[in-house]
Scaffold this active site. Sequence first.
Site, PDB file in Angstrom:
ATOM      1  N   GLY A  76     -50.909 -20.474 -49.623  1.00  0.00           N
ATOM      2  CA  GLY A  76     -51.950 -21.485 -49.773  1.00  0.00           C
ATOM      3  C   GLY A  76     -51.481 -22.857 -49.320  1.00  0.00           C
ATOM      4  O   GLY A  76     -52.242 -23.615 -48.717  1.00  0.00           O
ATOM      5  N   ASN A 154     -56.569 -26.420 -60.379  1.00  0.00           N
ATOM      6  CA  ASN A 154     -55.575 -25.456 -60.876  1.00  0.00           C
ATOM      7  C   ASN A 154     -55.136 -25.732 -62.305  1.00  0.00           C
ATOM      8  O   ASN A 154     -54.685 -24.822 -62.992  1.00  0.00           O
ATOM      9  CB  ASN A 154     -54.363 -25.409 -59.953  1.00  0.00           C
ATOM     10  CG  ASN A 154     -53.872 -26.773 -59.538  1.00  0.00           C
ATOM     11  OD1 ASN A 154     -54.637 -27.583 -59.004  1.00  0.00           O
ATOM     12  ND2 ASN A 154     -52.618 -27.055 -59.794  1.00  0.00           N
ATOM     13  N   GLN A 182     -57.579 -21.519 -56.071  1.00  0.00           N
ATOM     14  CA  GLN A 182     -57.841 -21.061 -57.438  1.00  0.00           C
ATOM     15  C   GLN A 182     -59.206 -20.383 -57.568  1.00  0.00           C
ATOM     16  O   GLN A 182     -59.374 -19.482 -58.395  1.00  0.00           O
ATOM     17  CB  GLN A 182     -57.767 -22.233 -58.431  1.00  0.00           C
ATOM     18  CG  GLN A 182     -56.364 -22.765 -58.650  1.00  0.00           C
ATOM     19  CD  GLN A 182     -55.470 -21.802 -59.412  1.00  0.00           C
ATOM     20  OE1 GLN A 182     -55.916 -20.948 -60.175  1.00  0.00           O
ATOM     21  NE2 GLN A 182     -54.171 -21.927 -59.212  1.00  0.00           N
ATOM     22  N   SER A 202     -55.089 -17.996 -51.052  1.00  0.00           N
ATOM     23  CA  SER A 202     -53.720 -17.494 -51.182  1.00  0.00           C
ATOM     24  C   SER A 202     -53.729 -16.144 -51.888  1.00  0.00           C
ATOM     25  O   SER A 202     -54.465 -15.956 -52.862  1.00  0.00           O
ATOM     26  CB  SER A 202     -52.917 -18.509 -52.004  1.00  0.00           C
ATOM     27  OG  SER A 202     -51.638 -18.016 -52.268  1.00  0.00           O
ATOM     28  N   GLY A 203     -52.880 -15.230 -51.415  1.00  0.00           N
ATOM     29  CA  GLY A 203     -52.879 -13.874 -51.963  1.00  0.00           C
ATOM     30  C   GLY A 203     -52.424 -13.754 -53.401  1.00  0.00           C
ATOM     31  O   GLY A 203     -53.020 -13.030 -54.194  1.00  0.00           O
ATOM     32  N   HIS A 204     -51.362 -14.503 -53.760  1.00  0.00           N
ATOM     33  CA  HIS A 204     -50.743 -14.191 -55.060  1.00  0.00           C
ATOM     34  C   HIS A 204     -51.538 -14.663 -56.268  1.00  0.00           C
ATOM     35  O   HIS A 204     -51.184 -14.346 -57.393  1.00  0.00           O
ATOM     36  CB  HIS A 204     -49.292 -14.705 -55.099  1.00  0.00           C
ATOM     37  CG  HIS A 204     -49.128 -16.176 -55.243  1.00  0.00           C
ATOM     38  ND1 HIS A 204     -48.731 -16.748 -56.426  1.00  0.00           N
ATOM     39  CD2 HIS A 204     -49.275 -17.193 -54.369  1.00  0.00           C
ATOM     40  CE1 HIS A 204     -48.640 -18.072 -56.255  1.00  0.00           C
ATOM     41  NE2 HIS A 204     -48.963 -18.355 -55.014  1.00  0.00           N
ATOM     42  N   THR A 240     -44.913 -13.409 -35.848  1.00  0.00           N
ATOM     43  CA  THR A 240     -45.375 -12.025 -35.940  1.00  0.00           C
ATOM     44  C   THR A 240     -46.070 -11.812 -37.285  1.00  0.00           C
ATOM     45  O   THR A 240     -45.551 -12.208 -38.327  1.00  0.00           O
ATOM     46  CB  THR A 240     -44.178 -11.064 -35.780  1.00  0.00           C
ATOM     47  OG1 THR A 240     -43.588 -11.346 -34.516  1.00  0.00           O
ATOM     48  CG2 THR A 240     -44.605  -9.607 -35.839  1.00  0.00           C
ATOM     49  N   CYS A 326     -42.561 -30.323 -67.238  1.00  0.00           N
ATOM     50  CA  CYS A 326     -41.725 -29.262 -66.682  1.00  0.00           C
ATOM     51  C   CYS A 326     -42.273 -28.689 -65.384  1.00  0.00           C
ATOM     52  O   CYS A 326     -41.536 -28.190 -64.567  1.00  0.00           O
ATOM     53  CB  CYS A 326     -41.483 -28.151 -67.676  1.00  0.00           C
ATOM     54  SG  CYS A 326     -42.863 -27.055 -67.846  1.00  0.00           S
TER      55      CYS A 326
HETATM   56  N1  PLP Z   1     -53.784 -25.099 -54.030  1.00  0.00           N
HETATM   57  C1  PLP Z   1     -54.011 -24.828 -55.323  1.00  0.00           C
HETATM   58  C2  PLP Z   1     -55.258 -25.339 -55.977  1.00  0.00           C
HETATM   59  C3  PLP Z   1     -53.092 -24.078 -56.065  1.00  0.00           C
HETATM   60  O1  PLP Z   1     -53.327 -23.817 -57.349  1.00  0.00           O
HETATM   61  C4  PLP Z   1     -51.921 -23.612 -55.408  1.00  0.00           C
HETATM   62  C5  PLP Z   1     -50.894 -22.870 -56.175  1.00  0.00           C
HETATM   63  O2  PLP Z   1     -50.716 -23.070 -57.350  1.00  0.00           O
HETATM   64  C6  PLP Z   1     -51.744 -23.890 -54.050  1.00  0.00           C
HETATM   65  C7  PLP Z   1     -52.691 -24.642 -53.395  1.00  0.00           C
HETATM   66  C8  PLP Z   1     -50.540 -23.399 -53.302  1.00  0.00           C
HETATM   67  O3  PLP Z   1     -50.642 -22.027 -53.068  1.00  0.00           O
HETATM   68  P1  PLP Z   1     -49.302 -21.188 -52.698  1.00  0.00           P
HETATM   69  O4  PLP Z   1     -48.558 -21.006 -53.976  1.00  0.00           O
HETATM   70  O5  PLP Z   1     -49.826 -19.893 -52.134  1.00  0.00           O
HETATM   71  O6  PLP Z   1     -48.585 -21.983 -51.688  1.00  0.00           O
END
Ligand code: PLP
Length: 390
Positions: A76, A154, A182, A202-204, A240, A326
């Site tokens: 992301g 987020n 998000q 973003s995938g994760h 790639t 933190c």
């Molecule tokens: N943008 C938002 C709103 C997010 O919450 C995050 C990750 O916490 C990101 C971007 C970044 O994504 P990535 O961890 O895949 O780089």
Amino acid sequence: MANDTKRFVYADNAATTPVAPEVIKEMQPYFEECWGNPSSIYRKGLEAKRAINGARERIANILGCTAKEIFFTSCGSESDNWAIKGAVALSKKKHIITTKIEHPAVLQTVAKLEKQGYRVTRLDVDNYGVVRLDQLEAALDEDTALVAIMAANNEIGTLQPIAEAAKLAHRVGALMFTDAVQAMGALPLRVDELGVDLLSFSGHKLNAPKGIGGLYVRRGVRIDRFVDGGGQESGRRGGTENVPYIMGLAKAMELAQEKMADNARLITLRDRLVRELTKIPYSHLNGHPTERLPGNVNITFQYIEGEGMLLLLDQAGICVSTGSACSSASLEPSHVLVACGVPIEDAHGSLRISLGHQNTEEDVDYIIQTLPGIVQRLRDMSPIYPGNEF
Ligand code: PLP
């Protein structure tokens, strides 16, 4: 791994999510059999190319666009960097509008461009974290190249009026970018309905692996190439392609659409957490009461530090997060909470609980049973808690 406690509750799904078994199954053949380079023109390469273009098509179907408008990235953050830097690089205009509550991937990118001479407007949000559209309207001018507003925050989960913002941006010919990292997978998102020009994901965050992301670029939008190299991703991002992870991302996005049928249950669990945890004295909800992500709870517990709660919750087998020190490895309070008008000392005592579809009623029961005792324990030790005599 879980501690040797009775329960393990993962409630930090806004940080990352476990990879779904269906996603692992989808990826497996692309490690073991279909491992060719999509740029190779023999059969082994072509089958990999066909696979990723199929994944592009599946993702495009979900987002309401064409496959040619979907580009794969590594995360992301990369998508955010590319959307912003790529869009302004090919524009003659020198003004960028964003908000005070964006993710650092957006905030820092914009700050860098500001140092290079771009004019930047950072919009305020109201106490719920909703962007001020009146300020957007006033800030837009003929020199505005890009408006960057996240779809959902987020930390506090607040949803933003992206379609309205896009209409305003387009009135002066500015491009509209939304960071949907998000929101993607949590809520139905269609680029045609949102009217955005660029959208990152973003995938994760949606049960695909870490290390894969995507960017939607509306047809006709001029965006500079981000990674110089080979001709991958229509010549716009060299490197790639990560074939297995691209396949996993497509599968995860399809699964997420199905799981949205479970959103009503998630919202009930979320609202129960809010109701029960705000019964703790000197606590309040951060963000909008209803216009927020289905799994997001963000509560301030006054007179204590988020880190203390985090560590004691971890000992009890509960993973959550804090928007304060933190997360940024500094003593800075959350820029999001501060922008919402939360006093700095309160911002330090905030906790984000982010539920996912794997969370159960019993998980929520356990958090509700555990957290009040932890808050009390920390307050008993706090020199600033009212009534404490030291
Ligand atoms: N943008 C938002 C709103 C997010 O919450 C995050 C990750 O916490 C990101 C971007 C970044 O994504 P990535 O961890 O895949 O780089």
